[in-house]
Design an enzyme around this catalytic site. Structure first.
Site, PDB file in Angstrom:
ATOM      1  N   THR A 107     -70.075 -26.406 -21.288  1.00  0.00           N
ATOM      2  CA  THR A 107     -69.982 -27.662 -22.039  1.00  0.00           C
ATOM      3  C   THR A 107     -71.156 -28.566 -21.726  1.00  0.00           C
ATOM      4  O   THR A 107     -71.730 -29.204 -22.615  1.00  0.00           O
ATOM      5  CB  THR A 107     -68.665 -28.392 -21.712  1.00  0.00           C
ATOM      6  OG1 THR A 107     -67.576 -27.632 -22.221  1.00  0.00           O
ATOM      7  CG2 THR A 107     -68.628 -29.780 -22.331  1.00  0.00           C
TER       8      THR A 107
ATOM      9  N   MET B 167     -70.766 -28.541 -30.500  1.00  0.00           N
ATOM     10  CA  MET B 167     -71.545 -29.621 -29.907  1.00  0.00           C
ATOM     11  C   MET B 167     -72.728 -30.025 -30.777  1.00  0.00           C
ATOM     12  O   MET B 167     -73.107 -31.208 -30.799  1.00  0.00           O
ATOM     13  CB  MET B 167     -72.024 -29.215 -28.517  1.00  0.00           C
ATOM     14  CG  MET B 167     -72.174 -30.373 -27.571  1.00  0.00           C
ATOM     15  SD  MET B 167     -70.613 -31.196 -27.163  1.00  0.00           S
ATOM     16  CE  MET B 167     -69.973 -30.075 -25.924  1.00  0.00           C
TER      17      MET B 167
ATOM     18  N   PHE C  43     -70.671 -20.481 -26.748  1.00  0.00           N
ATOM     19  CA  PHE C  43     -69.910 -20.885 -27.927  1.00  0.00           C
ATOM     20  C   PHE C  43     -69.809 -22.402 -28.076  1.00  0.00           C
ATOM     21  O   PHE C  43     -69.589 -22.920 -29.177  1.00  0.00           O
ATOM     22  CB  PHE C  43     -68.502 -20.268 -27.887  1.00  0.00           C
ATOM     23  CG  PHE C  43     -67.507 -21.001 -27.023  1.00  0.00           C
ATOM     24  CD1 PHE C  43     -66.642 -21.938 -27.578  1.00  0.00           C
ATOM     25  CD2 PHE C  43     -67.415 -20.754 -25.662  1.00  0.00           C
ATOM     26  CE1 PHE C  43     -65.716 -22.604 -26.800  1.00  0.00           C
ATOM     27  CE2 PHE C  43     -66.489 -21.417 -24.873  1.00  0.00           C
ATOM     28  CZ  PHE C  43     -65.639 -22.351 -25.441  1.00  0.00           C
ATOM     29  N   LYS C  44     -69.998 -23.138 -26.978  1.00  0.00           N
ATOM     30  CA  LYS C  44     -69.878 -24.590 -27.048  1.00  0.00           C
ATOM     31  C   LYS C  44     -70.904 -25.200 -28.019  1.00  0.00           C
ATOM     32  O   LYS C  44     -70.689 -26.291 -28.547  1.00  0.00           O
ATOM     33  CB  LYS C  44     -70.057 -25.205 -25.664  1.00  0.00           C
ATOM     34  CG  LYS C  44     -69.076 -24.712 -24.595  1.00  0.00           C
ATOM     35  CD  LYS C  44     -67.674 -25.214 -24.821  1.00  0.00           C
ATOM     36  CE  LYS C  44     -66.695 -24.678 -23.803  1.00  0.00           C
ATOM     37  NZ  LYS C  44     -66.790 -25.281 -22.492  1.00  0.00           N
ATOM     38  N   ASP C  45     -72.022 -24.512 -28.244  1.00  0.00           N
ATOM     39  CA  ASP C  45     -73.023 -25.022 -29.178  1.00  0.00           C
ATOM     40  C   ASP C  45     -72.456 -25.200 -30.584  1.00  0.00           C
ATOM     41  O   ASP C  45     -72.897 -26.079 -31.329  1.00  0.00           O
ATOM     42  CB  ASP C  45     -74.226 -24.074 -29.263  1.00  0.00           C
ATOM     43  CG  ASP C  45     -75.085 -24.072 -28.015  1.00  0.00           C
ATOM     44  OD1 ASP C  45     -75.249 -25.134 -27.405  1.00  0.00           O
ATOM     45  OD2 ASP C  45     -75.586 -22.986 -27.649  1.00  0.00           O
TER      46      ASP C  45
END
Length: 466
Positions: A143, A115, A110-112
């Site tokens: 992350t 980011m 989910f960090k994409d």
């Protein structure tokens, strides 16, 4: 739109300044002076929008120092089909319970979602200002790779990512360490995530060092990460509802409190959210706070290595932003609480416990290794859907907080391919690996091992800064 610090020691500044700063100069975290409001008419007008257009609208509420046309170009570049073949689809599991699929990006986590926007906006602002930036971050698993994939090859940016040696899954390590780009520097620290994070905060808190080496942040201490995460709460609500005012609950596997903080802010802005369900693993410091009102982070020696390793965190960096709201946005009280935390290792806000759910919608629960294995197995048998261990923690806790007529969306954390050992334990077979990544763990890796020492990290950064 100007930004202030949770500790009150920063003059209000615009978005692009806090984007490049990370921690506020007083050690606090940046927040908008006032939150924008989301009314029913605005939300309904957004229903037809594709994700890049919605992101530009939501982020535009927080960013007034980037022209609207430029902001739209940045979100279109961040969320283009080559990067996200599918964006945040709803995946029904059982009646009333669905996943919000946030792991469709390049690092399968989910960090994409935030980011990729950061990668675009960093490069844009640095080029406009003719500046360079050295990103110093810490990761418990996802992350780091999301930041590195978003910033690899970007002009004017170098990334120095600390990770806890031996504490991530083999797939997570390979995602980071296999990158060979000159501007990417992986440092495996002999310690736990919290100690990596302490080093980042120590160096970011040294204002002379921070200024001289132009330090920035991609951890969720950076406000831009939180703002970009608010977008998918709005997107999820729009996908799960049919009309204005309908309530939706969100369950969020949480370690550093950034992901669920974005939901808290969306709710404060007026998004019709019923419950924010915080799910932890065995490192249940946050669950303990919402159950007792006492915040008591654990030392590294008592931070467990679990089968949902990205949540093996005992000191949540973003929690201070919620505490700021909880104490009536009283910066002096926040400073006093943070001082007390440093001196005694805890603080007690049980006198405000009646507000946790009644005012802010928070409920919480913890999940164990046995729970996540059973949940992975159960969901797979019932639906054919395979979920990763962190998402399983979210599903496990969400099931205890279902309300009739209120859709519950569990924020998917990662794809199961990143945690093959646990998946094999749960269902007896390896998870599928997406095309193009089958040889990931066989690729050459580039990483520097280092003692848990801020001075060593500082020396390395001095030698390799842009």
């Amino acid at each position: 739109m100007k930004y202030r610090s949770t500790r009150g020691g920063m003059a209000p500044v615009p978005f692009c300044d806090i984007l490049l700063e990370g921690l506020a100069p007083d050690g606090g975290l940046s927040l908008p002076e006032t939150l924008p409001r989301l009314d029913a008419e605005t939300l309904e007008s957004w229903r037809p929008l594709a994700y890049p257009q919605l992101a530009a609208r939501v982020l535009g509420l927080f960013i007034d120092d980037i022209p609207a046309d430029d902001l739209l170009r940045l979100t279109q570049a961040a969320y283009r089909p080559e990067v996200f073949p599918s964006i945040a689809p709803l995946k029904p599991l059982t009646p009333g319970l669905s996943l919000l699929g946030l792991s469709e990006g390049p690092t399968l986590a989910f960090k994409d979602m935030a980011m990729q926007f950061l990668g675009q906006v960093f490069e844009y602002v640095l080029q406009k200002r003719g500046q360079t930036l050295n990103i110093l971050g810490a990761t418990s698993g996802d992350t780091g790779s999301a930041a590195e994939y978003a910033l690899r090859g970007k002009q004017g940016v170098a990334v120095f990512m600390l990770s806890p040696h031996g504490r991530m899954s083999p797939f997570q390590r390979a995602q980071m360490y296999s990158l060979q780009d000159d501007n990417i520097h992986n440092i495996a620290v002999h310690g736990v995530f919290d100690e990596c994070q302490d080093i980042v905060k120590a160096l970011a808190g040294d204002l002379d060092f921070k200024t001289r080496y132009r330090l920035g942040a991609v951890n969720s201490i950076n406000w831009a990460r939180i703002a970009a995460q608010i977008v998918y709460y709005v997107w999820g609500w729009l996908r799960a509802t049919q009309g204005p005012g309908q309530l939706v609950s969100f369950a969020v596997p949480s370690g550093n409190f950034g992901n669920i903080l974005a939901g808290h802010l969306a709710r404060q802005m007026g998004l019709p959210i019923h419950r924010l369900v915080l799910a932890t693993n065995e490192n249940n410091v946050l669950e303990e706070f919402f159950r007792t009102g006492v915040y008591r982070p654990r030392p590294a020696s008592r931070t467990f290595a679990t089968s949902s390793p990205s949540m093996d965190i005992s000191r949540a960096s973003n929690f201070e932003r919620f505490v700021f709201d909880l104490v009536g946005q009283d910066a002096a009280r926040v400073r006093a609480l943070m001082d007390q935390l440093r001196q005694t290792g805890q603080f007690d806000l049980s006198s405000l416990q009646d507000q946790f759910t009644a005012r802010y919608g928070f409920v919480s629960g913890a999940s164990t290794h046995a729970d996540r294995l059973a949940t992975i197995r159960d969901i797979h048998e019932q639906t054919g859907v395979l979920i990763d261990p962190h998402t399983a923690d979210g599903v496990q806790v969400a099931r205890a907080h279902l309300d009739p007529g209120v859709p519950m969306l569990v924020l998917e954390t990662a794809l199961p391919a990143k945690f093959a050992d646990t998946i094999v334990q749960a269902i007896g077979q390896e998870p599928a690996v997406p095309p193009g990544l089958q040889d990931l763990q066989q690729r050459p890796q580039r990483v520097v091992e280092m003692a848990c020492d801020a001075q060593q990290v500082a020396d390395y950064l001095r030698r390799h800064a842009v």
